[in-house]
Design a protein around this motif. Structure first.
Motif, PDB file in Angstrom:
ATOM      1  N   PRO A  90       0.840  -1.201   0.000  1.00  0.00           N
ATOM      2  CA  PRO A  90       0.000   0.000   0.000  1.00  0.00           C
ATOM      3  C   PRO A  90       0.879   1.257   0.000  1.00  0.00           C
ATOM      4  N   LEU A  91       0.400   2.314  -0.642  1.00  0.00           N
ATOM      5  CA  LEU A  91       1.167   3.556  -0.768  1.00  0.00           C
ATOM      6  C   LEU A  91       0.479   4.703  -0.038  1.00  0.00           C
ATOM      7  N   THR A  92       1.276   5.657   0.424  1.00  0.00           N
ATOM      8  CA  THR A  92       0.746   6.870   1.050  1.00  0.00           C
ATOM      9  C   THR A  92       0.460   7.907  -0.032  1.00  0.00           C
ATOM     10  N   LYS A 113      -2.149   1.894   9.503  1.00  0.00           N
ATOM     11  CA  LYS A 113      -1.144   1.055  10.140  1.00  0.00           C
ATOM     12  C   LYS A 113      -0.999   1.506  11.592  1.00  0.00           C
ATOM     13  N   LYS A 135      -0.183   8.324   8.992  1.00  0.00           N
ATOM     14  CA  LYS A 135      -0.386   8.341   7.543  1.00  0.00           C
ATOM     15  C   LYS A 135      -1.433   7.306   7.140  1.00  0.00           C
ATOM     16  N   TYR A 161      -2.678   4.770   4.158  1.00  0.00           N
ATOM     17  CA  TYR A 161      -2.123   3.990   3.055  1.00  0.00           C
ATOM     18  C   TYR A 161      -3.269   3.553   2.157  1.00  0.00           C
ATOM     19  N   SER A 178      -4.538   0.989  -1.188  1.00  0.00           N
ATOM     20  CA  SER A 178      -4.290  -0.182  -2.023  1.00  0.00           C
ATOM     21  C   SER A 178      -5.493  -0.373  -2.940  1.00  0.00           C
TER      22      SER A 178
END
Length: 167
Positions: free
Chosen positions: A40-42, A75, A80, A82, A84
């Motif tokens: 997963p990306l921020t 998380k 932050k 995340y 996906s």
């Protein structure tokens, strides 16, 4: 072709295809980036990878979440967010088809039903309007019904539907 070049080409091509499907290029590129990402990306990582603004990223991620294509993940111990996307191509196609039906086909069907059921004043032009919009309504209703059946048949629905149409 090296990894970075292939990745950039995929994201660019997916972005161009997105415009043909009625979504903006940045939205499609974000989904493409998440699709090929191993984690997963921020928001910041998406911004950096695609060289787009925070506002553009946030707005498009929100739209992808509304479509049901992207999920927000938290998380433990981190502030932050995340993001996906669905990795199963069949499921992704099912989600997109369902949402396009809800946003595009069903409103058109409703409008065609209303127009085709107006009271005829006996003139040829009114009869023609009723006749043609009724024909379009029937066709759209049939297509939507087939799409609904395909959408609700989760497992390998794209392949099985295409095979049935070809036979």
């Amino acid at each position: 072709m090296k990894y970075q070049e292939a990745k950039d080409e995929f994201i660019s091509t997916w972005g161009s295809l997105g415009t043909l499907w009625g979504i903006n290029k940045a939205m499609a590129q974000i989904q493409a980036l998440l699709f090929i990402s191993t984690k997963p990306l921020t928001t910041e990582e998406i911004m950096q990878e695609l060289q787009i603004s925070r506002g553009n990223t946030s707005m498009n991620v929100r739209q992808l979440i509304d479509w049901g294509i992207v999920k927000k993940e938290l998380k433990v111990g981190e502030r932050k967010e995340y993001f996906s996307t669905e990795k199963d191509v069949q499921e992704l196609a099912r989600i997109i088809a369902k949402e396009r039906s809800r946003r595009e086909i069903k409103p058109v069907i409703k409008t065609l039903r209303e127009i085709s059921s107006i009271k005829s004043d006996g003139t040829e032009k009114t009869k023609e309007l009723i006749h043609q919009t009724k024909a379009l309504y029937d066709l759209a209703q049939t297509v939507d019904s087939l799409l609904d059946k395909a959408i609700h048949h989760k497992q390998n629905w794209v392949n099985s539907t295409l095979l049935k149409l070809v036979k």
